[in-house]
Design an enzyme around this catalytic site. Structure first.
Site, PDB file in Angstrom:
ATOM      1  N   HIS A  61       0.820  -1.214   0.000  1.00  0.00           N
ATOM      2  CA  HIS A  61       0.000   0.000   0.000  1.00  0.00           C
ATOM      3  C   HIS A  61       0.844   1.249   0.000  1.00  0.00           C
ATOM      4  CE1 HIS A  61      -3.813  -2.231   1.380  1.00  0.00           C
ATOM      5  NE2 HIS A  61      -3.793  -2.033   0.084  1.00  0.00           N
ATOM      6  N   ARG A 120      -9.420  -8.651 -12.137  1.00  0.00           N
ATOM      7  CA  ARG A 120      -9.081  -9.909 -11.464  1.00  0.00           C
ATOM      8  C   ARG A 120      -9.846  -9.960 -10.149  1.00  0.00           C
ATOM      9  NH1 ARG A 120      -3.506  -8.767 -13.566  1.00  0.00           N
ATOM     10  NH2 ARG A 120      -2.769 -10.640 -14.618  1.00  0.00           N
ATOM     11  N   ARG A 125     -13.550 -10.841 -14.783  1.00  0.00           N
ATOM     12  CA  ARG A 125     -13.156 -12.246 -14.902  1.00  0.00           C
ATOM     13  C   ARG A 125     -13.670 -12.999 -13.684  1.00  0.00           C
ATOM     14  NH1 ARG A 125      -6.957 -13.979 -15.393  1.00  0.00           N
ATOM     15  NH2 ARG A 125      -6.944 -13.494 -13.175  1.00  0.00           N
ATOM     16  N   GLU A 136      -5.416 -19.192 -22.649  1.00  0.00           N
ATOM     17  CA  GLU A 136      -4.167 -19.223 -21.879  1.00  0.00           C
ATOM     18  C   GLU A 136      -3.654 -20.642 -21.659  1.00  0.00           C
ATOM     19  OE1 GLU A 136      -4.740 -17.409 -18.018  1.00  0.00           O
ATOM     20  OE2 GLU A 136      -6.767 -18.177 -17.840  1.00  0.00           O
ATOM     21  N   ASN A 178       0.413 -14.631 -19.751  1.00  0.00           N
ATOM     22  CA  ASN A 178       1.187 -15.022 -18.562  1.00  0.00           C
ATOM     23  C   ASN A 178       1.161 -16.536 -18.398  1.00  0.00           C
ATOM     24  OD1 ASN A 178       1.176 -12.302 -18.316  1.00  0.00           O
ATOM     25  ND2 ASN A 178      -0.175 -12.228 -16.560  1.00  0.00           N
ATOM     26  N   ASP A 179      -0.030 -17.096 -18.509  1.00  0.00           N
ATOM     27  CA  ASP A 179      -0.134 -18.550 -18.401  1.00  0.00           C
ATOM     28  C   ASP A 179       0.205 -19.224 -19.720  1.00  0.00           C
ATOM     29  OD1 ASP A 179      -0.762 -19.322 -15.756  1.00  0.00           O
ATOM     30  OD2 ASP A 179      -2.669 -18.270 -15.976  1.00  0.00           O
ATOM     31  N   CYS A 233      -4.715  -9.763 -22.449  1.00  0.00           N
ATOM     32  CA  CYS A 233      -4.648  -9.140 -21.130  1.00  0.00           C
ATOM     33  C   CYS A 233      -3.462  -9.648 -20.312  1.00  0.00           C
ATOM     34  CB  CYS A 233      -5.953  -9.345 -20.369  1.00  0.00           C
ATOM     35  SG  CYS A 233      -6.322 -11.081 -20.086  1.00  0.00           S
TER      36      CYS A 233
HETATM   37  C1  PEP Z   1      -2.672 -14.489 -17.897  1.00  0.00           C
HETATM   38  O1  PEP Z   1      -2.487 -15.668 -17.579  1.00  0.00           O
HETATM   39  O2  PEP Z   1      -2.098 -13.927 -18.846  1.00  0.00           O
HETATM   40  C2  PEP Z   1      -3.596 -13.649 -17.122  1.00  0.00           C
HETATM   41  C3  PEP Z   1      -3.888 -12.433 -17.486  1.00  0.00           C
HETATM   42  O3  PEP Z   1      -4.080 -14.204 -15.988  1.00  0.00           O
HETATM   43  P1  PEP Z   1      -3.319 -14.188 -14.572  1.00  0.00           P
HETATM   44  O4  PEP Z   1      -2.038 -13.446 -14.736  1.00  0.00           O
HETATM   45  O5  PEP Z   1      -4.243 -13.535 -13.615  1.00  0.00           O
HETATM   46  O6  PEP Z   1      -3.135 -15.654 -14.350  1.00  0.00           O
HETATM   47 MG    MG Z   2      -3.873 -16.637 -16.224  1.00  0.00          MG
END
Ligand code: PEP
Ligand code: MG
Length: 811
Positions: free
Chosen positions: A417, A525, A561, A660, A683-684, A731
């Site tokens: 924070h 999220r 989401r 993903e 990301n995944d 995203c």
């Molecule tokens: C992703 O996997 O790209 C994604 C946006 O989800 P998170 O990072 O929340 O797993």
């Molecule tokens: Mg993900």
């Protein structure tokens, strides 16, 4: 020194010089060798090449290169190298002032950097393959006052070059200058005789200059005032550059001083504790008012959360129980805070682990009131940089920001924070700063805080100070320019529009969404707020939460989401058992489908809030048709339930899915028929596609968004969506990486969703290029087979599109 008595050195014949500073004898040897080469060389290119090889061998460096200046166009070109890719010779060029080599030319002085890659002026030329090399020394090559070029040595390992080594390189550069001048003369002069005379004259002059120079370096250096310089590496928590004097912040109280004191007057101790809590609540109320005056748009939720912690029966009841058990109030409070901290430390989620700082902050406030110590005044000298182990929200709000130029914390993470608040105040902040031995900071030290790259310089040399002054000026101008884009669309010069959305987790993020002009929210999220509840929030609680977000977005799209828990995000109330491979385990949509009642509570809240704005549902981790169909059935059930209960809701809410998981890419043409849109979660997707754990530092270099397989997967996904006439966004973090922007644009994504801070720079890139050019470039990139080729091609492309400098400013 009689060069003519030596045989010209044969390539590869010289013995390897030992690592570290060359001794005086090797100093002479290398100079003689260079001289001998020049005596026997007749072609400049060949001579330079042999010289760099000798220098590298004799000085024990891994790279030696010579860049020559083309005076007419004021550009430096790589003319000879050993260690860098040979094919870069005559190809890699830079203007004076560009990169570290250009800096040597610009300043006409040696530049020595232990870790070149993290230097603000470092510039990467992919053709050279130089990313492996860390330490860099460049010395100017000049003929009297006429600049000719730069001699550079680099090493694989990080090392500091001694003054003696740098002087040796200067001496060599002096010789090289003579050779270059001579060679150029050779090209110009017609008469062989004249050529020979001039050659000898130049060589003698060069040797004389060298001898004179050697005398100067034999004299002991004048004693200089020792200034302790250093550098700390950390994480960037708030961007920008700040310069000022270190002010070490000492906490007014610490739990370390609290002993396990017993009491025999339980009533008195309970009274003391409840008074201290009441005083703390009072302080928080006035803190809220102060903050509201200073930063009206800042989310007061954080202060509110502190107040709630104090009013939470959980915390106070636990302390009282310890008091009843015979502990004095301070000791009881310490016990409970320690228990909380231990529980937080076990949490795998980084975001939640950082909430430990809040508990400690609240605990220290109550402790201070128990001890009767008033809130400290936090007056600052002019131009101060605050340095502390960690900083509490309270500290930060008490500080007089007028003179605060930066913050350096040894602990903490970018999502604490205090970091969030620092960002709102726009104070450059580096957290988790690691000091090497001797790099510690003392009160009054001069510091530069580079909040963009997470580096802190302690008593920096004047060159670095000047460099940062320049960077700061440019950065301010750059930000002014980016701010001016806030109300403009992310549109290419030939009219292709890309929506630039924000990723959010907490209500506090909305501040940044507005500040950076997001077109909407591409990823909310919801698991983040869920993680902060003590129990699974019910439909009304969720409705309230989503209402705040949708109202704040005022008609702009909000993509919510559904719960994506599991793997590294565990709310305590879900009681998820530990798994050997949590990323491949029971997570995300898999949990939702097995707990349909919980899933439907969330879906109902989303369907209801959709009457207030443009809401979309996004389903995470879909790996096949069965899952998406089952999820859609549950959404229909949720609608029926709302109808039965007579609740108002929007039955037309678009439903999309995250792509993903690699199987979703393969099935994209089928899956797209089931949904309204795709959102690619890189990301995944990257971790599953390349088998690289996204959280494991050891394999971090393998986690590569520009891997050809990743680009192919994105391409296939986009094509599947386009083929069905549906929209497709991204995203994952890749969407926020300016290096990737043009390729994502060229791949045809309709929207990019990212941390709000990145929106302006990505927008600036999009607005600087034409879609048709970028598409052509992307087509070529898709045909490349290695990361290196992709990066090299993109780098050249960005150079020719004129957007490379933008990226340098940001990185
Ligand atoms: C992703 O996997 O790209 C994604 C946006 O989800 P998170 O990072 O929340 O797993
Ligand atoms: Mg993900």
């Amino acid at each position: 020194m009689k060069p003519e008595t030596r045989r010209p050195p044969q390539r590869g014949a010289e013995p390897q010089a030992p690592e570290g500073a060359p001794r005086r004898s090797s100093h002479i040897t290398v100079l003689e060798d260079v001289n001998a080469i020049s005596e026997h060389g007749d072609d400049l290119q060949d001579t330079l090449q042999r010289i760099v090889e000798v220098i590298a061998r004799r000085t024990g460096t891994d790279v030696c290169s010579i860049y020559l200046l083309e005076p007419r166009i004021q550009r430096l070109t790589l003319r000879a190298t050993t260690g860098l890719e040979r094919r870069a010779v005559d190809k890699v060029a830079m203007s004076v002032g560009e990169g570290l080599t250009g800096m040597v030319m610009e300043k006409s002085e040696p530049v020595a950097v232990v870790d070149a890659i993290s230097h603000p002026r470092y510039k990467y030329f992919p053709e050279t393959g130089e990313e492996r090399y860390h330490s860099f020394v460049g010395v100017p090559i000049a003929d009297r006052s006429t600049p000719l070029g730069v001699l550079v040595v680099q090493t694989l390992r990080r090392r500091k070059f001694s003054g003696h080594e740098i002087r040796l390189l200067r001496a060599i550069a002096l010789q090289v200058a003579g050779i270059i001048v001579q060679a150029r003369l050779v090209e110009d002069l017609k008469s062989k005789e004249q050529e020979r005379r001039e050659y000898r004259r130049r060589m003698i002059a060069a040797v004389k200059r060298l001898q004179a120079y050697e005398k100067t370096i034999e004299a002991p250096a004048a004693p200089r005032r020792r200034i302790r310089q250093g550098r700390l590496n950390g994480l960037s928590a708030a961007p920008g550059f700040g310069r000022g004097r270190a002010h070490l912040l000492q906490p007014p109280v610490s739990f370390a001083i609290v002993e396990d004191r017993q009491t025999d007057d339980v009533t008195a101790e309970r009274l003391r504790f409840s008074r201290a809590v009441a005083e703390s609540v009072q302080e928080l109320e006035s803190l809220k008012a102060r903050l509201a005056r200073r930063l009206p748009e800042f989310d007061q939720g954080i202060i509110e959360a502190h107040r709630l912690m104090l009013e939470d029966r959980g915390l106070t009841t636990k302390v009282e129980a310890h008091i009843r058990g015979g502990l004095a109030a301070e000791a009881a409070l310490r016990r409970v805070v320690d228990e909380y901290l231990a529980a937080f430390a076990k949490m795998k989620d980084e975001y939640l682990a950082e909430r430990a700082a809040d508990v400690k902050d609240v605990g220290l406030r109550v402790l201070r009131n128990l001890l009767g110590i008033p809130e400290p005044e936090r007056a600052l000298e002019k131009e101060s940089i605050l340095v502390a182990e960690e900083i509490t929200l309270s500290d930060l709000s008490l500080i007089d920001h007028e003179h605060l130029r930066g913050i350096v914390l040894f602990k903490g993470g970018p999502t604490s924070h205090a970091s969030i608040l620092a960002k709102s105040f726009e104070i450059p902040t580096v957290v988790g700063a690691q000091a090497g031995s001797g790099d510690e900071v003392h009160e009054g030290d001069e510091l530069i805080v580079d909040g963009n790259s997470g580096v802190v310089y302690v008593n920096p040399p004047i060159d670095v100070v000047r460099e940062y002054d320049r960077l700061e000026r440019e950065y301010r101008a750059f930000n002014r320019e980016l701010d001016s884009l806030k109300h403009l669309p992310g549109e290419t010069t030939d009219g292709r529009r890309v929506n630039l959305y924000a990723n959010i987790g907490l209500i506090a993020d909305l501040h940044f969404v507005h500040r950076h002009g997001a077109d909407g929210i591409g990823l909310y999220r919801t698991e983040f707020p869920f993680l902060t509840y003590r129990e699974f929030p019910d439909e009304e609680e969720q409705l309230q939460l989503y209402t705040r977000v949708v109202r704040a977005m005022d008609g702009k799209p909000v993509t919510i989401r559904t719960l994506d828990v599991g793997a590294d995000k565990y709310p305590s109330y879900l009681h998820l058992a530990p798994e050997a491979n949590p990323f491949l385990g029971w997570r995300s949509i898999r949990i939702s489908l097995e707990m349909p009642e919980l899933f439907k509570v969330q879906v109902r809240a989303i369907l209801r809030v959709a009457t207030l704005g443009r809401v979309r549902i996004l389903l995470p981790m879909i790996s096949g048709l069965e899952e998406i169909r089952r999820a859609k059935d549950l959404i229909e059930e949720a609608k029926d339930e709302l109808r039965e209960r007579g609740h108002d809701f929007d039955p037309q809410v678009p439903v999309g899915m995250m792509v993903e998981v690699p199987s979703a890419v393969s099935l994209a043409p089928h899956l797209i028929r089931e949904v309204d849109f795709f959102s690619i979660g890189t990301n995944d997707l990257i971790q599953y596609l390349l088998a690289v754990d996204r959280n494991n530092h050891k394999v971090a270099p393998l986690y590569e968004p520009l891997h050809p397989a990743v680009l192919a997967a994105i391409h296939d996904t986009v094509q599947a969506a386009k083929g069905a006439g549906k929209w497709v966004g991204m995203c994952g973090e890749m969407a926020s990486d300016p290096i990737c922007t043009i390729v994502l644009l060229g791949l045809g994504l309709d929207d990019l969703s990212m941390g709000p801070f990145f929106i302006p720079v990505v927008k600036r890139i999009i607005r600087s290029v034409s879609y048709s050019q970028v598409r052509a470039l992307t087509r070529d990139v898709l045909g490349l087979a290695t990361v290196k080729e992709v990066k090299g091609y993109l780098f050249d492309g960005m150079k020719s599109l004129g957007i490379l400098e933008l990226m340098e400013m940001y990185h």
